[in-house]
Scaffold this active site. Structure first.
Site, PDB file in Angstrom:
ATOM      1  N   ARG A   1      29.260  11.610  52.529  1.00  0.00           N
ATOM      2  CA  ARG A   1      29.341  12.623  53.602  1.00  0.00           C
ATOM      3  C   ARG A   1      30.115  12.096  54.812  1.00  0.00           C
ATOM      4  NH1 ARG A   1      28.004  14.065  49.184  1.00  0.00           N
ATOM      5  NH2 ARG A   1      26.213  15.430  48.744  1.00  0.00           N
TER       6      ARG A   1
ATOM      7  N   ALA B   1      28.626  12.591  58.582  1.00  0.00           N
ATOM      8  CA  ALA B   1      27.179  12.368  58.732  1.00  0.00           C
ATOM      9  C   ALA B   1      26.876  11.277  59.747  1.00  0.00           C
ATOM     10  CB  ALA B   1      26.572  12.000  57.377  1.00  0.00           C
TER      11      ALA B   1
ATOM     12  N   LEU C   1      26.945   7.578  61.802  1.00  0.00           N
ATOM     13  CA  LEU C   1      26.821   6.154  61.470  1.00  0.00           C
ATOM     14  C   LEU C   1      26.334   5.965  60.032  1.00  0.00           C
ATOM     15  CD1 LEU C   1      26.472   3.146  62.440  1.00  0.00           C
ATOM     16  CD2 LEU C   1      24.124   3.795  63.004  1.00  0.00           C
TER      17      LEU C   1
ATOM     18  N   LEU D   1      24.036   4.579  57.926  1.00  0.00           N
ATOM     19  CA  LEU D   1      22.720   4.018  58.245  1.00  0.00           C
ATOM     20  C   LEU D   1      22.401   2.790  57.390  1.00  0.00           C
ATOM     21  CD1 LEU D   1      20.902   7.438  58.672  1.00  0.00           C
ATOM     22  CD2 LEU D   1      21.355   5.777  60.494  1.00  0.00           C
TER      23      LEU D   1
ATOM     24  N   GLY E   1      27.100   9.901  65.100  1.00  0.00           N
ATOM     25  CA  GLY E   1      28.403   9.308  65.384  1.00  0.00           C
ATOM     26  C   GLY E   1      29.563  10.219  65.015  1.00  0.00           C
TER      27      GLY E   1
ATOM     28  N   GLU F   1      30.041  12.144  68.057  1.00  0.00           N
ATOM     29  CA  GLU F   1      30.657  11.265  69.067  1.00  0.00           C
ATOM     30  C   GLU F   1      32.162  11.120  68.813  1.00  0.00           C
ATOM     31  OE1 GLU F   1      27.829   7.938  70.587  1.00  0.00           O
ATOM     32  OE2 GLU F   1      27.579   8.008  68.419  1.00  0.00           O
TER      33      GLU F   1
ATOM     34  N   GLU G   1      19.634  10.710  66.137  1.00  0.00           N
ATOM     35  CA  GLU G   1      19.303   9.331  66.487  1.00  0.00           C
ATOM     36  C   GLU G   1      17.818   9.166  66.800  1.00  0.00           C
ATOM     37  OE1 GLU G   1      22.046  10.828  67.227  1.00  0.00           O
ATOM     38  OE2 GLU G   1      23.725   9.441  67.154  1.00  0.00           O
TER      39      GLU G   1
ATOM     40  N   ARG H   1      15.710   8.778  63.918  1.00  0.00           N
ATOM     41  CA  ARG H   1      15.982   7.538  63.162  1.00  0.00           C
ATOM     42  C   ARG H   1      15.539   6.303  63.951  1.00  0.00           C
ATOM     43  NH1 ARG H   1      16.773  10.652  59.099  1.00  0.00           N
ATOM     44  NH2 ARG H   1      18.686  11.862  59.078  1.00  0.00           N
TER      45      ARG H   1
END
Ligand code: 1HE
Length: 265
Positions: A33, A69, A71, A73, A116, A119, A139, A142
Site C-alpha cells: 500500500r 499507507a 510510514l 510500520l 506519513g 505528510e 499515529e 499506533r
C-alpha cells in the site's frame, strides 16, 4: 530499478518517467500500500536532489488502490532515541527537497492518504484528489507521533484543531471534506486524477521559471514573516521577477494581443 536521470538509480519502490517537461514520480509498492520505508524516503530525497533543469513541474502519484499507507510500520520497532531523531530528520530532509526543490509538485491523491502519506502530500504545492481519497493520522492509535513535518505543515493547511482531532480520535476525513477544508484544491472522479494533474503540471511548466520560484520558495516564507518584513521581501521578489527578460516578453505578448486573455473555465 528505474531512473529519470541516467546517473541516478531509484529504489524499486519508486519509478520515474518524463512526459514532455513534466517528471512523474510514482510510489510503486502497491503490495504494501505504498508504505514508506527508509529506501523509499531516501529515493524521494535523491529524486528531488537531481531533478534535471529542464523539468518544469513534477507529478507525485501512487500505484494501486491507495496513495500511501504512511510510514512502513515494520521498520520502526528497533529504533532507539537517537535513531528515532535521525529517522525523522531523513523525512524532513526528503520532504524539504520536494517542497523547496527546483520545480513545483502536483500530488494526485486516491484511496488511503494516511500518516506519513498525508505528510508527504502536504509538502506538495498543488493537491488533486480523486473521490476515493481519504485522510487520517493513525499515529495516536499506533502509539507514535508524526515525524515527516506533519506538525508544521498540516496545521497551516487545515488548522490545528482538525489535526488534533485526527490524531486524538482517529478521525478520518473524506475526499469531499478534504476539498472543503482546503487540503486539496481539485476534486475529480475516480481515475481522472492523473489527467487533471498532468494538465495542471503542464500549465505550471509553462510559467516563467522565476515566477514558479517566487511562488514555491518566496511565498511560503513571506507568508510566515511579520508583515513589514513580508512587504519588503515581496517588493524585492516582484522587482526581480519583472526584471527578467522572459517576463518582459510575456508582457509584450499580452500588450500586442498575442497572449491568451484570462477566462473563466
Ligand atoms: C503496511 C502498511 C504500513 C499496509 N506499514 N506495512 N500507517 C497506518 O497506520 C496505516 C496502516 N495500513 C492500513 O490501515 C491499511 O493497510 C490500508 C487502509 C492503508 C489499506 O488496507 P488494505 O486492506 O487495502 O491492505 P492491507 O491488507 O491492510 O495491507 C496489505 C499489505 O500491506 C499487508 O502486508 P502483507 O504482507 O500482510 O500482505 C500490510 O501489512 C501492509 N501494510 N500498510 C507496513 N503502514 C514519519 S512518521 C509517520 C507516521 C505514520 O505514518 S503512522 C501511520 C502508519
Amino acid at each position: 530499478m528505474s531512473s529519470l536521470n541516467p546517473f541516478v538509480a531509484l529504489p524499486a519502490s519508486l519509478t520515474a518517467e518524463r512526459q514532455d517537461r513534466v517528471a512523474i514520480l510514482r510510489l510503486n509498492r502497491p503490495h504494501k500500500r505504498n508504505a514508506l520505508d527508509d529506501a523509499t524516503v531516501l529515493g524521494i530525497e535523491t529524486f528531488f536532489s537531481v531533478l534535471p533543469d529542464d523539468v518544469g513541474a513534477v507529478m507525485l502519484v501512487g500505484e494501486g488502490e491507495h496513495f500511501s499507507a504512511g510510514l512502513d510500520l515494520s521498520e520502526l520497532g528497533e529504533l532507539d532515541l537517537q535513531q528515532g531523531i535521525a529517522h525523522s530528520g531523513l523525512w524532513h530532509r526528503a520532504f524539504g527537497r520536494l517542497q523547496f526543490g527546483k520545480a513545483p509538485v502536483v500530488a494526485v491523491l486516491h484511496g488511503a492518504v494516511v500518516g506519513g502519506g498525508l505528510e508527504l502530500a502536504a509538502a506538495a504545492h498543488v493537491r488533486v484528489a480523486e473521490r476515493s481519497a481519504y485522510y487520517a493520522l493513525p499515529e495516536g492509535s499506533r502509539g507514535i507521533y508524526v515525524g515527516g513535518g506533519g506538525s508544521v505543515r498540516l496545521p497551516r493547511l487545515i488548522g490545528l484543531s482538525r489535526v488534533m482531532d485526527m490524531m486524538l480520535t482517529g478521525r478520518t476525513f473524506s475526499a469531499e471534506e478534504g476539498q472543503a477544508m482546503g487540503l486539496t484544491t481539485y476534486l475529480v472522479d475516480q481515475d481522472k486524477g492523473f489527467a487533471k494533474g498532468f494538465e495542471l503540471a503542464m500549465r505550471i511548466a509553462d510559467n516563467a521559471p522565476l515566477t514558479n520560484f517566487a511562488v514555491t520558495q518566496a511565498l511560503p516564507r513571506i507568508a510566515e514573516m511579520e508583515p513589514a518584513a513580508g512587504y519588503a521581501t515581496e517588493a524585492l521578489m516582484a522587482a526581480i521577477a519583472q526584471a527578467d527578460e522572459g517576463a518582459k516578453a510575456r508582457l509584450k505578448d499580452f500588450l500586442e494581443k498575442r497572449a491568451p486573455k484570462v477566462t473563466f473555465t
